[in-house]
Design an enzyme around this catalytic site. Sequence first.
Site, short mmCIF file in Angstrom:
data_model
loop_
_atom_site.label_atom_id
_atom_site.label_comp_id
_atom_site.label_asym_id
_atom_site.label_seq_id
_atom_site.Cartn_x
_atom_site.Cartn_y
_atom_site.Cartn_z
N GLU A 93 0.80 -1.22 0.00
CA GLU A 93 0.00 0.00 0.00
C GLU A 93 0.84 1.28 0.00
O GLU A 93 0.31 2.37 -0.17
CB GLU A 93 -0.95 -0.01 1.21
N GLU A 124 7.49 -21.62 7.61
CA GLU A 124 7.70 -20.75 8.77
C GLU A 124 8.74 -21.32 9.73
O GLU A 124 9.26 -20.60 10.59
CB GLU A 124 6.39 -20.51 9.52
#
Length: 311
Positions: A93, A124
Amino acid sequence: MDSPAHAELRAELATLTTEAFRPELADIDRLPTLDIAKIMNGEDATVATAVAARLPGIAEAIDAIAARMAGGGRLVYAGAGTAGRLGVLDASECPPTFNTDPAQVVGLIAGGAPALVTAVEGAEDSRELAAGDLRAIGIGPADTVVGVSASGRTPYALGAVTHARAAGALTVGLSCNAGSPLGAAAEHAIEVVVGPELLTGSTRLKAGTAQKLVLNMLSTITMIRLGKTYGNLMVDVRASNDKLRARSRHIVALATGASDAETEAALAETGGEVKNAILVVLGGVDGPTAARLLEESAGHLRTALRAVAGG
């Protein structure tokens, strides 16, 4: 039977606030929908207070990030699962909001792009994967790496911070447990303790909200410090569609009080660059002069306006 490694992991998770079981909610599935919604809303209302308790540390981290970025460094988020997705969201963004280069604020998620929409098994759990991802983008002393992990123990986030610190980068550890390994590994520890979740261990809930709030602050206030705003106006907004072009005109008008005709003329003079157009109107200069003054002012509109006034 659990392997020793699995038993150790279960014991470790049992100590985490974010994984704690809440017996008072054991019958929540038997409640009316409205009652569940009220409970959930009440839980969410506590998150902002938890973030508020960490504001001094957040501000300290932001000032350090802004100093690195002012020298040409990058802001890199690294996390797995929900934490990784939130980092990618925040990074993605920045270009439309602040006209940053896509390489200036980067979101890394364990497992890469496929992990944005589906789980990537084992990603992960790898510190080495994080180190490899950072090596691939050439992380160095000018940069900042923010490891994001609700538990504060996710190997990918830990690996990212450890590798980044060894490379001389500034490091921040954002988690939702006090005394986390991630916080200990980073120069700046931001530990927002939101307490046990409504659904046991579902850290996309309060922990995810807390991380989103902090990431909003890290990027937005850093960009304010870098001169990407004028007051509370997004003067570096990238007008890439009709809505943003309309917003650009509105921002110029708000900042200058110019008429529609003056606003359109200034934007035309500056190739649609909002910050430059404001300087054209308020400083009474032409487009090329506005561009030069802003470059000399490192993009800070107020500094450029003072230069015009002093000239």
